[in-house]
Design an enzyme around this catalytic site. Structure first.
Site, PDB file in Angstrom:
ATOM      1  N   THR A  17     156.470 -31.198 -30.749  1.00  0.00           N
ATOM      2  CA  THR A  17     155.086 -31.558 -30.427  1.00  0.00           C
ATOM      3  C   THR A  17     154.305 -31.961 -31.663  1.00  0.00           C
ATOM      4  O   THR A  17     153.689 -33.034 -31.715  1.00  0.00           O
ATOM      5  CB  THR A  17     154.391 -30.376 -29.729  1.00  0.00           C
ATOM      6  OG1 THR A  17     155.089 -30.078 -28.517  1.00  0.00           O
ATOM      7  CG2 THR A  17     152.950 -30.717 -29.404  1.00  0.00           C
ATOM      8  N   LYS A 110     152.473 -20.374 -39.438  1.00  0.00           N
ATOM      9  CA  LYS A 110     151.691 -19.184 -39.820  1.00  0.00           C
ATOM     10  C   LYS A 110     152.561 -17.940 -39.932  1.00  0.00           C
ATOM     11  O   LYS A 110     152.332 -17.090 -40.789  1.00  0.00           O
ATOM     12  CB  LYS A 110     150.545 -18.939 -38.844  1.00  0.00           C
ATOM     13  CG  LYS A 110     150.941 -18.632 -37.390  1.00  0.00           C
ATOM     14  CD  LYS A 110     150.987 -19.880 -36.565  1.00  0.00           C
ATOM     15  CE  LYS A 110     151.295 -19.598 -35.108  1.00  0.00           C
ATOM     16  NZ  LYS A 110     151.361 -20.858 -34.338  1.00  0.00           N
ATOM     17  N   GLU A 134     147.111 -26.235 -43.792  1.00  0.00           N
ATOM     18  CA  GLU A 134     145.904 -26.344 -42.965  1.00  0.00           C
ATOM     19  C   GLU A 134     146.207 -26.190 -41.485  1.00  0.00           C
ATOM     20  O   GLU A 134     145.435 -25.593 -40.736  1.00  0.00           O
ATOM     21  CB  GLU A 134     145.223 -27.697 -43.217  1.00  0.00           C
ATOM     22  CG  GLU A 134     143.914 -27.879 -42.464  1.00  0.00           C
ATOM     23  CD  GLU A 134     142.823 -26.925 -42.928  1.00  0.00           C
ATOM     24  OE1 GLU A 134     142.453 -26.030 -42.131  1.00  0.00           O
ATOM     25  OE2 GLU A 134     142.360 -27.052 -44.071  1.00  0.00           O
ATOM     26  N   VAL A 137     146.541 -22.488 -39.033  1.00  0.00           N
ATOM     27  CA  VAL A 137     145.488 -21.677 -38.407  1.00  0.00           C
ATOM     28  C   VAL A 137     144.535 -22.588 -37.650  1.00  0.00           C
ATOM     29  O   VAL A 137     143.930 -23.482 -38.225  1.00  0.00           O
ATOM     30  CB  VAL A 137     144.708 -20.864 -39.461  1.00  0.00           C
ATOM     31  CG1 VAL A 137     143.630 -20.018 -38.774  1.00  0.00           C
ATOM     32  CG2 VAL A 137     145.644 -19.974 -40.262  1.00  0.00           C
ATOM     33  N   GLY A 139     144.873 -25.054 -35.500  1.00  0.00           N
ATOM     34  CA  GLY A 139     145.152 -26.460 -35.226  1.00  0.00           C
ATOM     35  C   GLY A 139     144.313 -27.410 -36.047  1.00  0.00           C
ATOM     36  O   GLY A 139     144.398 -27.460 -37.269  1.00  0.00           O
ATOM     37  N   GLY A 192     151.091 -25.677 -19.594  1.00  0.00           N
ATOM     38  CA  GLY A 192     151.674 -25.847 -20.914  1.00  0.00           C
ATOM     39  C   GLY A 192     150.926 -25.140 -22.029  1.00  0.00           C
ATOM     40  O   GLY A 192     151.260 -25.314 -23.210  1.00  0.00           O
ATOM     41  N   GLU A 195     153.788 -20.193 -23.433  1.00  0.00           N
ATOM     42  CA  GLU A 195     155.239 -20.312 -23.440  1.00  0.00           C
ATOM     43  C   GLU A 195     155.844 -19.523 -22.278  1.00  0.00           C
ATOM     44  O   GLU A 195     155.188 -18.687 -21.654  1.00  0.00           O
ATOM     45  CB  GLU A 195     155.795 -19.757 -24.759  1.00  0.00           C
ATOM     46  CG  GLU A 195     155.262 -20.428 -26.009  1.00  0.00           C
ATOM     47  CD  GLU A 195     155.812 -21.831 -26.195  1.00  0.00           C
ATOM     48  OE1 GLU A 195     156.821 -22.172 -25.539  1.00  0.00           O
ATOM     49  OE2 GLU A 195     155.234 -22.589 -26.997  1.00  0.00           O
ATOM     50  N   ASP A 206     150.297 -13.654 -32.615  1.00  0.00           N
ATOM     51  CA  ASP A 206     150.005 -14.980 -33.164  1.00  0.00           C
ATOM     52  C   ASP A 206     148.659 -14.960 -33.891  1.00  0.00           C
ATOM     53  O   ASP A 206     148.536 -15.474 -35.011  1.00  0.00           O
ATOM     54  CB  ASP A 206     149.995 -16.019 -32.038  1.00  0.00           C
ATOM     55  CG  ASP A 206     149.564 -17.394 -32.513  1.00  0.00           C
ATOM     56  OD1 ASP A 206     150.391 -18.104 -33.111  1.00  0.00           O
ATOM     57  OD2 ASP A 206     148.384 -17.753 -32.298  1.00  0.00           O
ATOM     58  N   LYS A 210     147.660 -15.443 -38.152  1.00  0.00           N
ATOM     59  CA  LYS A 210     146.592 -16.314 -38.659  1.00  0.00           C
ATOM     60  C   LYS A 210     145.555 -15.511 -39.428  1.00  0.00           C
ATOM     61  O   LYS A 210     145.062 -15.950 -40.482  1.00  0.00           O
ATOM     62  CB  LYS A 210     145.948 -17.065 -37.494  1.00  0.00           C
ATOM     63  CG  LYS A 210     146.916 -17.995 -36.772  1.00  0.00           C
ATOM     64  CD  LYS A 210     146.325 -18.523 -35.476  1.00  0.00           C
ATOM     65  CE  LYS A 210     147.322 -19.390 -34.729  1.00  0.00           C
ATOM     66  NZ  LYS A 210     146.818 -19.823 -33.398  1.00  0.00           N
TER      67      LYS A 210
END
Length: 452
Positions: A17, A110, A134, A137, A139, A192, A195, A206, A210
């Protein structure tokens, strides 16, 4: 390095992606990029697991697919290795080899940096190379650059944010549509946003990865990822979302960190990831869907709020491209935001039970005289002052339960406290849970102070 000084040559590891988004941006915005950097950025090799699989994104002109890591590391033409593989062990090997080969590195990983970053940052400093991240964290939100450069003259006091779009989407759907957690999760997976195995997102890991990176940038110390207190959203009940709204709050999964005391020497860092009540007047409460947001407090700037898309091919690809452009401009490496080559030892960590906050507490009690008095007494004994109370009406069909020599139906009793210590709240709830007063485990969430 690249034989053409007017070009910058990339080797990309991963063509999923984010890799596809980066390639699209570099191809479609080639003229804009050239006008900003004066250099042509080209992709030479893309490392993939299966070079025969059909790709949705066409290869850039002159690029090739490879399954060999050595084709990125040993190619003298490649100036920058872009790591977009995911995971920790294999990417760590790739990044270390690339730095040792004299190549700059850009990554969106991350987990890699939160768990092994100190070693890799020290190596990048030793080699005077970029290790840019960059995209790791939030996007497309430029929070890394903001902390590293825009707010560099500030003594930072706190940062708090919605760092995971999947969890924010689920809580938003539970709040606006009254969905149960499992329903909202299934919907997120169908769209989407989540996951097939959503554990990293919904259990807060997650966001914790970050947060560890943001703490490192904000205060120049390591808060070990493994020591961050983490609580996810899988146990958030629709009832608590409804009751929180009656008080004027929304429940959000927040990563938070703040400096306790006037400096790192005199205080410590209080941090963690947890579901938190956020007052509806605050901008964080209004961040819906799969969006991210971060608010930073500095002594000079006051409050800065950044909001945007936290994931996806183009937002995250945009952040990766921004790092590539910084390298193309021949900017000096500034990987951690501090001049020392390696971070000092672990931060002085404020134990979670020493934190202070307002709290939301839901208790299920027997609706008979004397129960609320006894609940209030236990809270008072532990230094907890009650600010607001909601006692809900008896629910038809609620079981009849005993308290002492009295019987009555079970009812929810919701308390909002004044500021109290986490230790006091923990002790009070432990005492209540061990008594005959409660018929379900108590529910407790911290409340983000309105001044924050």
């Amino acid at each position: 390095m690249s034989s053409n000084p007017c070009s910058l040559t990339l080797g990309i590891a991963g063509f999923g992606t984010v890799g596809s988004g980066l390639v699209r941006i570099l191809t479609e915005n080639r003229e804009e990029i050239l006008s900003r950097t004066g250099r042509d950025i080209r992709v030479k090799s893309i490392l993939v697991r299966d070079a025969t699989r059909q790709r949705a994104c066409p290869l850039p002109d002159g690029a090739r697919l490879t399954t060999r890591m050595d084709d990125l590391i040993e190619d003298a033409d490649i100036d920058v290795v872009v790591e977009l593989m995911g995971g920790v062990d294999l990417p760590a090997k790739l990044v270390e080899r690339a730095l040792n080969a004299g190549k700059h590195v850009v990554t969106a990983n991350k987990a890699l940096l939160a768990e092994t970053g100190n070693r890799l940052f020290a190596l990048a400093a030793e080699k005077n190379l970029h290790l840019a991240y960059e995209a790791s964290v939030c996007g497309g939100i430029p929070i890394i650059q903001t902390l590293r450069e825009g707010l560099a003259a500030n003594r930072l006091q706190s940062l708090v944010g919605i760092l995971n779009g999947t969890s924010n989407y689920i809580l938003s759907e539970m709040s606006t549509k009254g969905l149960a957690f499992d329903q909202a999760l299934k919907q997120a997976q169908e769209l989407g946003y989540a996951e097939a195995d959503p554990t990293l997102d919904i259990e807060g890991f997650d966001a914790a990865h970050k947060l560890a990176l943001l703490i490192r940038l904000a205060w120049g110390v390591e808060y070990p990822y493994a020591q961050l207190p983490v609580r996810g959203i899988s146990q958030v009940q629709p009832a608590d979302i409804v009751y929180a709204r009656e008080f004027g709050y929304r429940i959000k999964l927040l990563g938070h960190a703040r400096l306790i005391g006037d400096s790192l020497k005199n205080g410590g860092i209080e941090a963690g990831v947890r579901p938190t009540l956020v007052h509806e007047t605050l901008l964080l409460a209004r961040v819906g869907g799969a969006y991210n947001a971060v608010r930073v407090e500095g002594d000079a700037i006051g409050s800065v709020f950044l909001h945007g898309r936290g994931a996806g091919d183009m937002p995250t690809g945009s952040a990766v491209a921004a790092d590539v452009l910084a390298i193309a401009r021949n900017s000096r490496p500034n990987n951690t935001g501090f001049v020392r080559p390696a971070l000092p030892g672990p931060a002085k960590i404020v134990p979670p039970l020493e934190a202070h906050s307002h709290f939301y507490i839901r208790l299920t009690v027997t609706d008979v005289p004397g129960v609320l008095r006894d609940v209030a007494a236990i809270m008072a004994e532990n230094g907890i002052s009650i600010a607001q109370v909601i006692q809900k009406d008896r629910v038809s069909g609620a079981p009849t339960l005993a308290y002492g020599d009295q019987k009555g139906p079970s009812v929810p009793f919701i308390v909002m406290t004044h500021e109290a210590s986490a230790a006091g709240v923990h002790k009070a709830l432990e005492t209540l849970a061990g008594s005959a007063m409660l018929h379900e485990s108590p529910v407790c969430y911290p409340v983000l102070a309105k001044r924050s």
